[in-house]
Design a protein around this motif. Structure first.
Motif, PDB file in Angstrom:
ATOM      1  N   PRO A 263       0.816  -1.226   0.000  1.00 52.34           N
ATOM      2  CA  PRO A 263       0.000   0.000   0.000  1.00 52.34           C
ATOM      3  C   PRO A 263       0.847   1.272   0.000  1.00 52.34           C
ATOM      4  N   ALA A 264       0.392   2.260  -0.757  1.00 58.83           N
ATOM      5  CA  ALA A 264       1.126   3.522  -0.885  1.00 58.83           C
ATOM      6  C   ALA A 264       1.403   4.182   0.463  1.00 58.83           C
ATOM      7  N   PRO A 265       0.442   4.178   1.425  1.00 59.13           N
ATOM      8  CA  PRO A 265       0.747   4.805   2.721  1.00 59.13           C
ATOM      9  C   PRO A 265       1.910   4.134   3.455  1.00 59.13           C
ATOM     10  N   ILE A 266       2.044   2.817   3.307  1.00 61.39           N
ATOM     11  CA  ILE A 266       3.161   2.117   3.953  1.00 61.39           C
ATOM     12  C   ILE A 266       4.464   2.464   3.252  1.00 61.39           C
ATOM     13  N   GLN A 267       4.445   2.494   1.924  1.00 59.63           N
ATOM     14  CA  GLN A 267       5.648   2.908   1.199  1.00 59.63           C
ATOM     15  C   GLN A 267       6.052   4.330   1.580  1.00 59.63           C
ATOM     16  N   ALA A 268       5.077   5.208   1.718  1.00 62.40           N
ATOM     17  CA  ALA A 268       5.373   6.596   2.088  1.00 62.40           C
ATOM     18  C   ALA A 268       5.972   6.662   3.496  1.00 62.40           C
ATOM     19  N   ARG A 269       5.442   5.849   4.420  1.00 62.83           N
ATOM     20  CA  ARG A 269       5.971   5.830   5.786  1.00 62.83           C
ATOM     21  C   ARG A 269       7.421   5.338   5.791  1.00 62.83           C
ATOM     22  N   LEU A 270       7.692   4.296   5.019  1.00 56.72           N
ATOM     23  CA  LEU A 270       9.067   3.790   4.931  1.00 56.72           C
ATOM     24  C   LEU A 270       9.991   4.838   4.321  1.00 56.72           C
TER      25      LEU A 270
END
Length: 325
Positions: A263-270
């Motif tokens: 998911p994009a939000p997880i990629q953004a958090r990483l």
């Protein structure tokens, strides 16, 4: 009418908050960082301090798992096929794009493709350096090349496997210098370096990090590097470009990847966590500097563009090597 508009506007403003409240929390458990090579190589040297720093930011354990095999194919494929839930990541080398092409050249179906992985961030980007045992007869690249021309196929060099970064770097040199060396593939850069230190091998194109301490302690001698500029810690070592080998330029970079459907939000958090660490975490910076692999951070469009362009260049190099028996 004005009242109705006001109510709708208020509900609209609350909707994002409601969505965030309902979104599952992440992370709630350990996040594996897969390294597709044995301990001691360039990916491993970068992964361990990075994983330790990520643990402090994300509040969960980030164990480094060495999943070696087939020059990096086994570990990379395991992440490409992993559940896209943010709990499996890959700390990859620049060989990531070369390996599927090498499988095609050998007539096999690739175990993974780069399209299955999402590039999150580049952490380091180091030129390889040619190292030989300190007791070897070669004190310069000129002596090394001259000896190789006198004795075709007699000088051995190691790599992390066929078509690995270390193999491609040396293939660039042998092609430009017009020499024939004997390639000895290993299961990773760490075992190849161990073989060099034991005297089993004559030469190795190594990442600067794993080689630096051995050069400083007098066990290895560095002859030249593949960068456009000299490497910090190897300031006395000339580049192949300086020496007139203009087509011999190669970098081992490390990059953080996740399965493409993460998911994009997880990629953004990483991405946010990695950017903050690489920009502000002095402990991480000192650890990578000490390892001879300074931070060269990129993310977003910059890393995607770099990955695309570098991959295309390396795939062309693999195609020039051709099929390896």
């Amino acid at each position: 009418m004005l009242y109705r508009r006001g109510v709708m506007a208020a509900l609209g403003a609350l909707a994002p908050l409601s969505a965030r409240a309902q979104a599952p929390a992440w992370p709630t458990r350990a996040i594996q960082m897969i390294v597709a090579f044995p301990p001691g190589g360039q990916a491993d040297v970068t992964a361990r301090p990075l994983a330790s720093a990520l643990e402090r930011v994300l509040g969960q354990a980030v164990p480094v798992v060495n999943r070696a095999g087939a020059g990096g194919i086994v570990g990379s494929a395991s992440v490409a096929r992993a559940a896209p839930d943010g709990y499996t990541s890959l700390l990859a080398l620049s060989s990531l794009a070369m390996l599927p092409e090498s499988e095609r050249i050998q007539g096999r179906v690739p175990a993974y493709t780069v399209e299955q992985l999402a590039p999150v961030a580049r952490i380091t980007a180091d030129p390889t350096v040619l190292v030989v045992p300190a007791n070897s007869p070669w004190r310069s690249i000129e002596e090394f090349v001259a000896d190789a021309k006198r004795r075709p196929g007699a000088i051995t060099y190691g790599s992390a496997g066929n078509y690995s970064t270390l193999h491609v770097a040396m293939a660039m040199l042998t092609g430009a210098a017009g020499i024939d060396l004997l390639h000895v593939p290993f299961q990773g850069g760490g075992p190849a370096l161990t073989a060099l230190l034991s005297g089993t091998l004559d030469a190795l194109a190594s990442g600067p990090g794993p080689a630096l301490s051995h050069v400083k302690e007098g066990r290895l001698r560095a002859l030249a590097s593949w960068g456009r500029e000299r490497i910090p810690g190897f300031e006395a070592v000339p580049t192949f470009i300086e020496l007139g080998y203009h087509d011999v330029e190669f970098y081992i970079w490390t990059g953080f990847f996740v399965p493409v459907a993460t998911p994009a939000p997880i990629q953004a958090r990483l991405r946010e966590a990695l950017r903050g660490l690489c920009e502000k975490d002095e402990g991480l910076r000192r650890a990578l500097d000490a390892a001879g692999s300074p931070i060269a951070y990129q993310d977003g469009e910059a890393f995607e563009r770099f990955f695309r362009e570098d991959s295309a260049r390396l795939v062309r190099a693999v195609q020039r090597i051709g099929k390896v028996d």
